[in-house]
Design a protein around this motif. Structure first.
Motif, PDB file in Angstrom:
ATOM      1  N   PHE A 155       4.498   5.140 -11.785  1.00 59.03           N
ATOM      2  CA  PHE A 155       3.552   4.397 -10.867  1.00 59.03           C
ATOM      3  C   PHE A 155       3.604   2.885 -11.306  1.00 59.03           C
ATOM      4  O   PHE A 155       3.214   1.941 -10.658  1.00 59.03           O
ATOM      5  CB  PHE A 155       2.267   4.875 -11.249  1.00 59.03           C
ATOM      6  CG  PHE A 155       0.958   4.459 -10.676  1.00 59.03           C
ATOM      7  CD1 PHE A 155       0.893   4.519  -9.378  1.00 59.03           C
ATOM      8  CD2 PHE A 155       0.255   3.516 -11.484  1.00 59.03           C
ATOM      9  CE1 PHE A 155      -0.230   3.911  -8.894  1.00 59.03           C
ATOM     10  CE2 PHE A 155      -0.813   2.891 -10.698  1.00 59.03           C
ATOM     11  CZ  PHE A 155      -0.971   3.202  -9.409  1.00 59.03           C
TER      12      PHE A 155
ATOM     13  N   LEU B  16      -6.393   0.504  -0.273  1.00 57.65           N
ATOM     14  CA  LEU B  16      -6.249   1.685  -1.283  1.00 57.65           C
ATOM     15  C   LEU B  16      -7.806   2.281  -1.322  1.00 57.65           C
ATOM     16  O   LEU B  16      -7.656   3.570  -1.602  1.00 57.65           O
ATOM     17  CB  LEU B  16      -5.951   1.015  -2.467  1.00 57.65           C
ATOM     18  CG  LEU B  16      -4.794   0.371  -2.885  1.00 57.65           C
ATOM     19  CD1 LEU B  16      -4.464  -0.193  -4.054  1.00 57.65           C
ATOM     20  CD2 LEU B  16      -3.496   1.527  -2.807  1.00 57.65           C
ATOM     21  N   SER B  17      -8.616   1.818  -0.723  1.00 63.74           N
ATOM     22  CA  SER B  17      -9.991   2.671  -1.103  1.00 63.74           C
ATOM     23  C   SER B  17     -10.474   2.835   0.563  1.00 63.74           C
ATOM     24  O   SER B  17     -11.877   3.287   0.588  1.00 63.74           O
ATOM     25  CB  SER B  17     -11.050   1.485  -1.473  1.00 63.74           C
ATOM     26  OG  SER B  17     -10.808   0.788  -2.501  1.00 63.74           O
TER      27      SER B  17
ATOM     28  N   CYS C 163      -8.888   1.484  -8.322  1.00 62.36           N
ATOM     29  CA  CYS C 163      -9.048   2.132  -6.904  1.00 62.36           C
ATOM     30  C   CYS C 163      -8.389   3.631  -6.848  1.00 62.36           C
ATOM     31  O   CYS C 163      -8.841   4.460  -6.370  1.00 62.36           O
ATOM     32  CB  CYS C 163      -8.380   1.273  -5.880  1.00 62.36           C
ATOM     33  SG  CYS C 163      -9.155  -0.345  -5.600  1.00 62.36           S
ATOM     34  N   CYS C 164      -7.215   3.612  -7.609  1.00 63.49           N
ATOM     35  CA  CYS C 164      -6.385   4.908  -7.594  1.00 63.49           C
ATOM     36  C   CYS C 164      -7.391   6.067  -8.471  1.00 63.49           C
ATOM     37  O   CYS C 164      -7.358   7.125  -7.847  1.00 63.49           O
ATOM     38  CB  CYS C 164      -5.057   4.706  -8.220  1.00 63.49           C
ATOM     39  SG  CYS C 164      -3.982   3.645  -7.042  1.00 63.49           S
TER      40      CYS C 164
ATOM     41  N   GLN D 104     -10.343   7.360  -6.615  1.00 64.31           N
ATOM     42  CA  GLN D 104      -9.961   8.475  -5.578  1.00 64.31           C
ATOM     43  C   GLN D 104     -10.032   9.834  -6.172  1.00 64.31           C
ATOM     44  O   GLN D 104     -10.863  10.797  -5.770  1.00 64.31           O
ATOM     45  CB  GLN D 104      -8.457   8.289  -5.151  1.00 64.31           C
ATOM     46  CG  GLN D 104      -8.428   7.074  -4.246  1.00 64.31           C
ATOM     47  CD  GLN D 104      -8.877   7.084  -2.874  1.00 64.31           C
ATOM     48  OE1 GLN D 104      -9.320   7.978  -2.334  1.00 64.31           O
ATOM     49  NE2 GLN D 104      -8.706   6.017  -2.003  1.00 64.31           N
ATOM     50  N   ASP D 105      -9.351  10.127  -7.326  1.00 62.40           N
ATOM     51  CA  ASP D 105      -9.673  11.533  -7.983  1.00 62.40           C
ATOM     52  C   ASP D 105     -10.924  11.603  -8.435  1.00 62.40           C
ATOM     53  O   ASP D 105     -11.531  12.892  -8.295  1.00 62.40           O
ATOM     54  CB  ASP D 105      -8.572  11.460  -9.057  1.00 62.40           C
ATOM     55  CG  ASP D 105      -7.314  11.712  -8.700  1.00 62.40           C
ATOM     56  OD1 ASP D 105      -6.975  12.005  -7.632  1.00 62.40           O
ATOM     57  OD2 ASP D 105      -6.172  11.885  -9.677  1.00 62.40           O
TER      58      ASP D 105
ATOM     59  N   HIS E  54       1.732   9.545  -7.986  1.00 62.96           N
ATOM     60  CA  HIS E  54       0.401   9.648  -8.545  1.00 62.96           C
ATOM     61  C   HIS E  54       0.223   8.634  -9.778  1.00 62.96           C
ATOM     62  O   HIS E  54       1.272   8.409 -10.382  1.00 62.96           O
ATOM     63  CB  HIS E  54      -0.005  10.957  -8.914  1.00 62.96           C
ATOM     64  CG  HIS E  54      -1.324  11.099  -9.549  1.00 62.96           C
ATOM     65  ND1 HIS E  54      -1.849  11.247 -10.616  1.00 62.96           N
ATOM     66  CD2 HIS E  54      -2.294  11.487  -8.609  1.00 62.96           C
ATOM     67  CE1 HIS E  54      -3.245  11.307 -10.716  1.00 62.96           C
ATOM     68  NE2 HIS E  54      -3.609  11.596  -9.420  1.00 62.96           N
ATOM     69  N   TYR E  55      -0.838   7.963  -9.808  1.00 58.23           N
ATOM     70  CA  TYR E  55      -0.787   7.007 -11.126  1.00 58.23           C
ATOM     71  C   TYR E  55      -0.690   7.486 -12.481  1.00 58.23           C
ATOM     72  O   TYR E  55      -0.332   6.927 -13.506  1.00 58.23           O
ATOM     73  CB  TYR E  55      -2.282   6.383 -11.088  1.00 58.23           C
ATOM     74  CG  TYR E  55      -3.478   7.417 -11.458  1.00 58.23           C
ATOM     75  CD1 TYR E  55      -3.951   7.739 -12.524  1.00 58.23           C
ATOM     76  CD2 TYR E  55      -4.248   7.880 -10.175  1.00 58.23           C
ATOM     77  CE1 TYR E  55      -4.914   8.679 -12.713  1.00 58.23           C
ATOM     78  CE2 TYR E  55      -5.187   8.769 -10.276  1.00 58.23           C
ATOM     79  CZ  TYR E  55      -5.605   8.950 -11.820  1.00 58.23           C
ATOM     80  OH  TYR E  55      -6.650   9.795 -12.004  1.00 58.23           O
TER      81      TYR E  55
ATOM     82  N   ASP F  45       0.878  -1.114   0.182  1.00 56.87           N
ATOM     83  CA  ASP F  45       0.074   0.063   0.003  1.00 56.87           C
ATOM     84  C   ASP F  45       1.062   1.344  -0.100  1.00 56.87           C
ATOM     85  O   ASP F  45       0.683   2.277  -0.666  1.00 56.87           O
ATOM     86  CB  ASP F  45      -0.773  -0.071   1.195  1.00 56.87           C
ATOM     87  CG  ASP F  45      -1.902   1.111   1.302  1.00 56.87           C
ATOM     88  OD1 ASP F  45      -2.440   1.592   0.102  1.00 56.87           O
ATOM     89  OD2 ASP F  45      -1.820   1.776   2.543  1.00 56.87           O
TER      90      ASP F  45
ATOM     91  N   LEU G  64       2.517   1.786  -3.659  1.00 61.28           N
ATOM     92  CA  LEU G  64       1.608   2.403  -4.438  1.00 61.28           C
ATOM     93  C   LEU G  64       1.112   3.837  -3.909  1.00 61.28           C
ATOM     94  O   LEU G  64       0.808   4.493  -4.922  1.00 61.28           O
ATOM     95  CB  LEU G  64       0.317   1.531  -4.315  1.00 61.28           C
ATOM     96  CG  LEU G  64       0.407   0.206  -4.871  1.00 61.28           C
ATOM     97  CD1 LEU G  64      -0.691  -0.869  -4.423  1.00 61.28           C
ATOM     98  CD2 LEU G  64       0.648   0.004  -6.507  1.00 61.28           C
ATOM     99  N   LYS G  65       1.220   4.349  -3.062  1.00 58.49           N
ATOM    100  CA  LYS G  65       0.863   5.712  -2.295  1.00 58.49           C
ATOM    101  C   LYS G  65       2.019   6.685  -2.876  1.00 58.49           C
ATOM    102  O   LYS G  65       1.955   7.861  -2.685  1.00 58.49           O
ATOM    103  CB  LYS G  65       0.470   5.647  -0.971  1.00 58.49           C
ATOM    104  CG  LYS G  65      -0.888   5.248  -0.836  1.00 58.49           C
ATOM    105  CD  LYS G  65      -1.471   5.561   0.410  1.00 58.49           C
ATOM    106  CE  LYS G  65      -0.521   5.105   1.527  1.00 58.49           C
ATOM    107  NZ  LYS G  65      -0.955   5.468   2.886  1.00 58.49           N
TER     108      LYS G  65
END
Length: 255
Positions: free
Chosen positions: A82, A117-118, A153-154, A157-158, A76-77, A69, A72-73
């Motif tokens: 990424f 992630l969520s 998931c990423c 978020q946006d 940004h994707y 986690d 992955l943070k």
């Protein structure tokens, strides 16, 4: 030599230890260099939070999911790095023990990661998302499936942030509620912008940013004139859930 003298000598040796020797002995220097290297490579929005999460993840007690986690943070994707981080996260979870002498990424650890992630998303949205991405517990998760789920998931978020910004624009009186007719217009316009063939998570988000301004303005104007008599209201949570439904309809169901 008495115990008191031994303590004095130990204190003197510690005092003579140079700053460089101290850093080498405690491995702090290597840790800081590694952390600085990662923060420069990933360029996180909040460097202080990045440091805190990074050092939490390298603790011996941190779980594989926590470590994946945090990786992955890191960035940004939308950044090229990424995808490399996704591969690193996958390799971290590959150390998960499935059975005796059997290791790998299965449905259990994969869903644990997606849940992590969520965690900042509304509960109703998370439930629907995980239902879409759900895999069988003992199913082997291939990298392509892993990457697709992580990206969904990423991006979501946006997408939620976009929905909340839209709601703030509709909440004219800043009372935490907006005219439902106006909310419905935005949802309809978003569904139109998404089209019927978009399934890539990034393209879904781009559609949200690229709502037709002129068409949206005219639709909102018509809705305002029709909704004066029956001005029912909608909360931010309700609006975000409806907006996310449009996103989730486009997410491919793994099962």
């Amino acid at each position: 030599m008495t115990d008191r003298n031994k303590k004095i000598n130990a204190t003197e040796e510690t005092t003579k230890e140079s700053e460089r020797q101290f850093l080498e002995r405690t491995n702090v220097g290597n840790l800081m260099r590694d952390a600085l290297g990662k923060i420069i490579a990933n360029r996180p929005e909040d460097p202080i939070a990045f440091f805190a999460d990074y050092f939490d993840s390298i603790e011996d007690g941190a779980s594989l999911v926590q470590k994946a986690d945090q990786v992955l943070k890191m960035t940004h994707y939308s950044r090229p790095l990424f995808e490399s981080n996704v591969r690193i996260a996958y390799d971290i979870l590959a150390a998960h023990k499935v059975a005796k002498k059997v290791y790998g990424v299965n449905g259990v650890v994969f869903m644990d990661l997606l849940t992590a992630l969520s965690r900042n998303l509304p509960d109703t949205v998370v439930t629907k998302l995980l239902h879409k991405l759900e895999c069988r517990q003992h199913e082997a998760i291939h990298y392509d499936v892993f990457k697709s789920g992580v990206l969904a998931c990423c991006v979501l978020q946006d997408y939620v942030k976009l929905a909340e910004q839209l709601f703030q624009s509709l909440d004219i009186h800043k009372a935490g509620k907006a005219n439902k007719a106006l909310c419905d217009v935005v949802v309809d316009q978003l569904n139109t912008a998404l089209g019927s063939t978009r399934t890539d998570a990034r393209r879904i988000l781009e559609s949200g940013y690229n709502l037709g301004v002129d068409g949206l303005y005219l639709a909102l104007e018509r809705a305002m004139s029709r909704s004066q008599r029956n001005a029912s209201l909608e909360t931010n949570e309700q609006f975000v859930t409806e907006i996310c439904d449009a996103f989730l309809c486009k997410v491919k169901k793994f099962g």
